[in-house]
Design a protein around this motif. Structure first.
Motif, short mmCIF file in Angstrom:
data_model
loop_
_atom_site.label_atom_id
_atom_site.label_comp_id
_atom_site.label_asym_id
_atom_site.label_seq_id
_atom_site.Cartn_x
_atom_site.Cartn_y
_atom_site.Cartn_z
N ALA A 1 0.78 -1.26 -0.09
CA ALA A 1 0.15 -0.08 0.00
C ALA A 1 0.93 1.13 0.07
N GLY A 2 0.85 2.01 -1.20
CA GLY A 2 1.68 3.06 -1.17
C GLY A 2 2.90 2.81 -1.66
N PRO A 3 4.12 3.79 -1.59
CA PRO A 3 5.23 3.76 -2.23
C PRO A 3 6.09 2.68 -1.24
N TRP A 4 7.09 1.90 -1.66
CA TRP A 4 7.65 0.92 -1.13
C TRP A 4 9.23 1.64 -1.01
N ALA B 1 9.04 13.41 -4.03
CA ALA B 1 9.01 13.14 -2.59
C ALA B 1 8.14 11.87 -2.51
N TRP B 2 8.77 10.77 -1.91
CA TRP B 2 8.04 9.39 -1.62
C TRP B 2 7.89 9.44 -0.26
N ALA B 3 6.94 8.75 0.37
CA ALA B 3 6.47 8.62 1.72
C ALA B 3 6.02 7.30 1.92
N ASP B 4 6.99 6.36 2.75
CA ASP B 4 6.45 5.18 3.08
C ASP B 4 5.86 4.92 4.41
N GLY B 5 4.63 4.82 4.49
CA GLY B 5 3.94 4.77 5.78
C GLY B 5 3.10 3.56 5.90
N ARG C 1 -0.15 8.04 -0.77
CA ARG C 1 -0.18 6.83 -1.52
C ARG C 1 0.45 6.98 -2.59
N ARG C 2 0.76 8.20 -3.23
CA ARG C 2 1.48 8.21 -4.19
C ARG C 2 2.64 9.25 -4.32
N PRO C 3 3.88 9.10 -5.08
CA PRO C 3 4.78 10.06 -5.14
C PRO C 3 4.32 11.72 -5.57
N LEU C 4 4.73 12.65 -4.77
CA LEU C 4 4.74 13.92 -5.09
C LEU C 4 5.67 14.35 -6.10
N SER C 5 5.54 14.99 -7.22
CA SER C 5 6.48 15.49 -8.06
C SER C 5 6.24 17.18 -8.36
N GLY C 6 7.36 17.90 -8.25
CA GLY C 6 7.44 19.13 -8.67
C GLY C 6 7.58 20.01 -7.26
N ARG C 7 8.12 21.24 -7.33
CA ARG C 7 8.60 21.82 -6.13
C ARG C 7 7.20 22.41 -5.60
N GLU C 8 6.17 22.98 -6.21
CA GLU C 8 5.16 23.24 -5.44
C GLU C 8 4.21 22.22 -4.90
#
Length: 301
Positions: A87-90, A211-215, A222-229
């Motif tokens: 579930a979400g980024p590994w 940015a990836w977050a593995d919780g 649940r998905r990586p965030l792309s871009g500075r904003e």
């Protein structure tokens, strides 16, 4: 007078003593192959059990390396299926490396071999490709030695190594920041994140930062965030959460790179590792899954 007694230095080593000499190297190898400290520890223990039942072994280091590598290959086959449904980024389990938990990390190449970024990329490889790549590049085995460990000829090892490097391709980023520069950037990032200093973070982040977050699917995106904003909104929001005032932070070496450790009420809650490119942060990887923080937390005790 020899207080140790004559011949004391010639006393044969016990099987347990021989294994304990090899244990750190076996753990370092298994961790690179699996990306999991907990699984690596389990397989080191399984290797010990097999060692304790083995008959006379002429070259213990080679025998132990072969056993644990093949145990890892079996584990990787099932781990891939589990990670596909994760579930979400590994992300790999973080390991504090300042005290040498993963062996010498004195060169750029050695540090890269345990970086979270490279361990994520290794997920692209088949188990055999990953084993050849790690044995060859992280431990310096010749193709003939790799073939002996994995049970095939030198030509096959060369083929798999070439294929592995091709799969990693340009996505494999070399460290381009010096150690002191990396530490300064991480310390500035930590201060800005804890304070919720959006302007400060904006100066640090590359335009194409990811940015990836593995919780474990419950406490992170649940998905990586792309871009500075998008990454700014995510990071800036961390410092204004109600619990932020009770959070303490410190910089430590994690997987060969400087990273931010965050505690809340005395419990390690997150590890944030940043990747630097052209003097700016190009990637942020945050571990918040409690199960994946257990090994690092135990190292701090």
């Amino acid at each position: 007078m020899d207080l140790l007694g004559a011949g004391a230095e010639e006393r044969p080593r016990t099987p347990v003593g021989v294994f304990e000499e090899q244990r750190p190297r076996l753990f370092a190898l298994a961790y690179r192959l699996l990306g999991s400290a907990a699984e690596a520890e389990d397989l080191v223990q399984e290797t010990f059990l097999r060692w304790s039942r083995a008959d006379r072994v002429e070259v213990p280091a080679a025998w132990l390396t072969t056993v644990i590598t093949n145990l890892c290959l079996n584990q990787l086959a099932s781990a891939r299926r589990q990670r596909e449904s994760y579930a979400g980024p590994w992300l790999p389990e973080p390991v504090l490396t300042g005290a040498g938990a993963l062996g010498p990390l004195e060169t750029v190449e050695q540090r890269e071999s345990v970086s979270l970024g490279l361990l994520v990329l290794l997920e692209r490889l088949s188990p055999a490709e990953r084993a050849v790549f790690v044995l060859r590049e992280a431990f310096g085995y010749s193709h003939a030695e790799v073939g002996d460990i994995l049970g095939f000829d030198e030509a096959r090892s060369r083929q798999l190594h070439r294929r592995a490097r091709g799969h990693l391709g340009e996505a494999r980023k070399r460290f381009d920041a010096g150690r002191e520069q990396h530490r300064r950037i991480v310390e500035t990032f930590m201060a800005a994140t804890v304070r919720g200093d959006v302007a400060g973070l904006e100066r640090l982040l590359a335009a194409d930062v990811v940015a990836w977050a593995d919780g474990g699917g419950s406490t992170a995106a649940r998905r990586p965030l792309s871009g500075r904003e998008r990454v700014l909104r995510y990071l800036g929001g961390l410092g204004i959460r109600p619990e932020a005032a009770a959070v303490t932070a410190a910089v430590a070496e994690v997987n060969g790179e400087f990273a931010v450790l965050l505690w809340h009420e005395g419990v390690l809650r997150a590890v944030m590792a940043v990747e630097i490119g052209d003097g700016r942060i190009s990637a942020v990887r945050t571990l918040m899954n409690p199960a994946k923080l257990a090994f690092a937390a135990a190292q701090l005790v």
